[in-house]
Design a protein around this motif. Sequence first.
Motif, PDB file in Angstrom:
ATOM      1  N   VAL A   1       9.907 -26.119  19.660  1.00 59.47           N
ATOM      2  CA  VAL A   1      10.170 -27.443  19.076  1.00 59.47           C
ATOM      3  C   VAL A   1       9.043 -27.895  18.153  1.00 59.47           C
ATOM      4  O   VAL A   1       9.303 -28.406  17.055  1.00 59.47           O
ATOM      5  CB  VAL A   1      10.439 -28.464  20.195  1.00 59.47           C
ATOM      6  CG1 VAL A   1      10.355 -29.888  19.667  1.00 59.47           C
ATOM      7  CG2 VAL A   1      11.811 -28.224  20.800  1.00 59.47           C
ATOM      8  N   PRO A   2       7.750 -27.737  18.522  1.00 60.04           N
ATOM      9  CA  PRO A   2       6.701 -28.155  17.571  1.00 60.04           C
ATOM     10  C   PRO A   2       6.787 -27.436  16.230  1.00 60.04           C
ATOM     11  O   PRO A   2       6.582 -28.050  15.176  1.00 60.04           O
ATOM     12  CB  PRO A   2       5.404 -27.801  18.318  1.00 60.04           C
ATOM     13  CG  PRO A   2       5.777 -27.828  19.758  1.00 60.04           C
ATOM     14  CD  PRO A   2       7.172 -27.319  19.810  1.00 60.04           C
ATOM     15  N   LYS A   3       7.110 -26.136  16.238  1.00 57.70           N
ATOM     16  CA  LYS A   3       7.247 -25.409  14.976  1.00 57.70           C
ATOM     17  C   LYS A   3       8.416 -25.951  14.165  1.00 57.70           C
ATOM     18  O   LYS A   3       8.320 -26.094  12.938  1.00 57.70           O
ATOM     19  CB  LYS A   3       7.446 -23.924  15.262  1.00 57.70           C
ATOM     20  CG  LYS A   3       6.287 -23.274  16.002  1.00 57.70           C
ATOM     21  CD  LYS A   3       6.570 -21.816  16.291  1.00 57.70           C
ATOM     22  CE  LYS A   3       5.435 -21.173  17.074  1.00 57.70           C
ATOM     23  NZ  LYS A   3       5.727 -19.757  17.409  1.00 57.70           N
ATOM     24  N   ALA A   4       9.516 -26.244  14.841  1.00 54.38           N
ATOM     25  CA  ALA A   4      10.672 -26.790  14.130  1.00 54.38           C
ATOM     26  C   ALA A   4      10.357 -28.164  13.547  1.00 54.38           C
ATOM     27  O   ALA A   4      10.794 -28.501  12.440  1.00 54.38           O
ATOM     28  CB  ALA A   4      11.870 -26.875  15.077  1.00 54.38           C
ATOM     29  N   VAL A   5       9.581 -28.959  14.278  1.00 55.61           N
ATOM     30  CA  VAL A   5       9.209 -30.287  13.774  1.00 55.61           C
ATOM     31  C   VAL A   5       8.352 -30.166  12.519  1.00 55.61           C
ATOM     32  O   VAL A   5       8.557 -30.878  11.524  1.00 55.61           O
ATOM     33  CB  VAL A   5       8.471 -31.072  14.875  1.00 55.61           C
ATOM     34  CG1 VAL A   5       7.878 -32.353  14.314  1.00 55.61           C
ATOM     35  CG2 VAL A   5       9.422 -31.403  16.021  1.00 55.61           C
ATOM     36  N   VAL A   6       7.378 -29.243  12.531  1.00 55.62           N
ATOM     37  CA  VAL A   6       6.526 -29.040  11.353  1.00 55.62           C
ATOM     38  C   VAL A   6       7.354 -28.549  10.173  1.00 55.62           C
ATOM     39  O   VAL A   6       7.162 -28.989   9.023  1.00 55.62           O
ATOM     40  CB  VAL A   6       5.398 -28.049  11.689  1.00 55.62           C
ATOM     41  CG1 VAL A   6       4.611 -27.691  10.436  1.00 55.62           C
ATOM     42  CG2 VAL A   6       4.468 -28.637  12.737  1.00 55.62           C
ATOM     43  N   LEU A   7       8.300 -27.636  10.414  1.00 56.45           N
ATOM     44  CA  LEU A   7       9.157 -27.144   9.337  1.00 56.45           C
ATOM     45  C   LEU A   7       9.976 -28.278   8.729  1.00 56.45           C
ATOM     46  O   LEU A   7      10.103 -28.380   7.498  1.00 56.45           O
ATOM     47  CB  LEU A   7      10.079 -26.049   9.872  1.00 56.45           C
ATOM     48  CG  LEU A   7      11.091 -25.477   8.874  1.00 56.45           C
ATOM     49  CD1 LEU A   7      10.377 -24.836   7.693  1.00 56.45           C
ATOM     50  CD2 LEU A   7      12.016 -24.480   9.554  1.00 56.45           C
ATOM     51  N   CYS A   8      10.517 -29.140   9.572  1.00 54.42           N
ATOM     52  CA  CYS A   8      11.287 -30.280   9.061  1.00 54.42           C
ATOM     53  C   CYS A   8      10.403 -31.221   8.247  1.00 54.42           C
ATOM     54  O   CYS A   8      10.827 -31.747   7.209  1.00 54.42           O
ATOM     55  CB  CYS A   8      11.937 -31.027  10.224  1.00 54.42           C
ATOM     56  SG  CYS A   8      13.225 -30.095  11.083  1.00 54.42           S
ATOM     57  N   GLN A   9       9.167 -31.419   8.688  1.00 53.80           N
ATOM     58  CA  GLN A   9       8.252 -32.272   7.932  1.00 53.80           C
ATOM     59  C   GLN A   9       7.927 -31.667   6.568  1.00 53.80           C
ATOM     60  O   GLN A   9       7.873 -32.379   5.555  1.00 53.80           O
ATOM     61  CB  GLN A   9       6.971 -32.489   8.736  1.00 53.80           C
ATOM     62  CG  GLN A   9       7.165 -33.339   9.986  1.00 53.80           C
ATOM     63  CD  GLN A   9       5.894 -33.470  10.793  1.00 53.80           C
ATOM     64  OE1 GLN A   9       4.929 -32.741  10.582  1.00 53.80           O
ATOM     65  NE2 GLN A   9       5.884 -34.398  11.734  1.00 53.80           N
TER      66      GLN A   9
END
Length: 309
Positions: free
Chosen positions: A226-234
């Motif tokens: 989830v943290p990686k996905a959040v950074v990608l979305c940002q």
Amino acid sequence: APSPQPGGQQTGGTLKSLKEKFGQGEKEVQEGSALKVAGADKEITAGFLLKKSAKTNGWSRRWFVLNEKTGKLGYTKKQEEKHFRGVIVLEECSIEEIPDEEEPAPKSSKDKKANGSDKQPSLVFKITSKVPYKTVLKAHSAVVLKAESMADKTEWLNKLSKVIQPSTGPVKGGPDGTPGMRQSRSDGSLDTMPRRPVDPEEELRWMSQEVRGYVEAVLNSLAANVPKAVVLCQVEKAKEDMLNQLYSSVSAQSTNRIEELLQEDQNVKRRRERFQKQSSLLSKLTRQLSIHDNRAASASDWSDSGAGA
């Protein structure tokens, strides 16, 4: 005249006996448990406990409810609340008594001797998981609780111990007491495989362990991804915002300004033209030199052949 002294002694004795009876009754009330019991089989026990905070290391008074049938211990901040703030599954937990760390230690040996007989028993106990890597409540591997009285602690420990360590009777199944299992007949076909009766509680416990392990694996995967996905979305959102800002700033310019931006610098243009002329001149000289070398080589070959003849 009769002396009033015997009457006074009798009155004093009566008052003394009344005080002793009142003190004894008050002591019995204080020593009694304040927990509440409900349910058809009295399987629900509720009462206040002090819960130790893992962050502040302080105590908070919470209302705890134990359901012996479901094997769960939930708590709320106030007694009137209907939704639990946390639930402990006692099936895979263990309970132990621990000393109260808040009691001041005696300073000298005299104090130790004086307070040795008056030392109050600890009201603190801890609930931990039998599996080291599993959590008990939310993200905590242990929950430290403190009863308000020794009677409350004794009753809580008795109730919790019944749930944590249930009485293990013989498991229903084979005639020798072994757990029931599936067996195939002589033909070995799956549709004719009879199943011996097994203990339903044991089967449900096994299913709950499998489901809990699967849920924990999914949670660990989410925590890692989830943290990686959040950074990608940002990053994608920032990229889109920057492009929109660029398009807006360019479209806000006038046509003349856009044409001016598209035009090349005059100095750069002159340098490029000069370099192009030099490059074409160099190519022409290279071709002429190669032609001259070829003619010279042909002439030398012709002279060598004539001399040989």
